[in-house]
Design an enzyme around this catalytic site. Structure first.
Site, short mmCIF file in Angstrom:
data_model
loop_
_atom_site.label_atom_id
_atom_site.label_comp_id
_atom_site.label_asym_id
_atom_site.label_seq_id
_atom_site.Cartn_x
_atom_site.Cartn_y
_atom_site.Cartn_z
N TYR A 105 5.69 4.56 -7.53
CA TYR A 105 7.31 4.49 -7.58
C TYR A 105 7.61 6.05 -8.14
CZ TYR A 105 7.37 -0.62 -7.98
OH TYR A 105 7.09 -1.77 -7.42
N TYR A 144 -0.64 -1.35 -5.55
CA TYR A 144 -1.16 -0.43 -6.71
C TYR A 144 -1.90 -1.06 -7.81
CZ TYR A 144 3.56 -2.05 -8.68
OH TYR A 144 4.59 -2.96 -8.95
N ARG A 154 -1.54 -4.90 -7.91
CA ARG A 154 -0.42 -5.86 -7.40
C ARG A 154 -0.44 -5.81 -5.79
NH1 ARG A 154 4.27 -7.11 -9.06
NH2 ARG A 154 3.69 -8.89 -8.05
N HIS A 157 4.83 -5.36 -2.33
CA HIS A 157 5.86 -5.95 -2.62
C HIS A 157 7.13 -5.30 -2.79
CE1 HIS A 157 4.60 -5.00 -6.51
NE2 HIS A 157 5.80 -4.55 -6.74
N HIS A 159 10.98 -5.41 -4.80
CA HIS A 159 11.76 -5.87 -5.66
C HIS A 159 13.16 -6.28 -5.17
CE1 HIS A 159 8.66 -5.34 -9.05
NE2 HIS A 159 8.54 -4.30 -8.39
FE LIG Z 1 6.61 -3.38 -8.51
#
Ligand SMILES: [Fe+2]
Length: 234
Positions: A105, A144, A154, A157, A159
């Site tokens: 991110y 990640y 994870r 995905h 959000h």
């Molecule tokens: Fe996330």
């Protein structure tokens, strides 16, 4: 203004449990006291509302946020926002945020040892049309690692945040990709006990929406409430 409509309660297990010990953060934040049910009032249906004037029409294409092309596989993500009776939810502000193709991110709290992409910020928004439809063009996000437990990763995905018919009706969830091998190991995905409900979080490959020579496509419908509701974060 008509009276607020009632709605059907969720079946047990079809929404994430507040307490799901494999998801460590849930242990700290799960309520220790029984929840108090607050009846709907006019406040929930007459609050401020987003409309088309609040939306940047270019914000639905996350691959065009910067000056150059982002690294990664371009994809189309589209679907409908629906109420409990399958009716379209119009003018619903849909926001997305996600990691880049390398699974990072653009946020100071993300110190994952993976490259940032100067051409990908990873956030967008749009508003649903008269049929409740939305559509984004983006980059397939990378998986990640995270600190929940040893070697925790994870699944890929995106959000999602959606606003229902009023400002007080914001719901947040995550969309996953079909066939992701990390799904059975993910404590967040598995917070929802009911398998059928959990699988509503997995998008479907959408051949019709692919763009030849450009992008594959995934469909993700979001049901805001009722017995077929999409599991939402608590
Ligand atoms: Fe996330």
């Amino acid at each position: 203004m008509s009276d607020p409509a009632g709605y059907r309660r969720f079946y047990p297990g079809t929404q994430p449990n507040h307490l799901h010990p494999p998801y460590r953060s849930s242990v700290k934040r799960a309520p220790e006291q029984p929840l108090i049910v607050l009846a709907h009032t006019l406040t929930e249906v007459t609050g401020p509302l987003f409309g088309p004037k609040d939306v940047d029409v270019k914000a639905c294409d996350l691959t065009k946020e910067e000056h150059g092309d982002p690294i990664g596989e371009r994809i189309v993500v589209s679907g409908r926002v629906l109420d409990e009776n399958g009716r379209p939810v119009r003018n619903s502000l849909v926001e997305v945020w996600q990691a880049n193709a390398a699974g990072r991110y653009r946020h100071r709290n993300d110190q994952h040892n993976a490259p940032l992409d100067p051409n990908f910020a990873g956030a967008g928004h749009t508003i649903t049309d008269a049929d409740g439809r939305y559509r984004f063009v983006t980059i397939r996000p990378g998986e990640y690692p995270w600190g929940n437990h040893y070697n925790a990763w994870r699944p890929a995905h995106i959000h999602f945040s959606v606003f229902g018919p009023a400002f007080a009706t914001r719901l947040v969830t995550q969309m996953y990709f079909p066939g992701d091998p990390l799904l059975p190991f993910d404590p967040i995905f598995n917070c929802t006990a009911d398998e059928k409900a959990r699988n509503r979080l997995i998008s479907a490959f959408d051949w019709e929406k692919t763009i030849p020579s450009e992008a594959l496509a995934y469909r993700f419908d979001i049901v805001l409430c009722g017995r077929d509701a999409t599991p939402m974060e608590v």
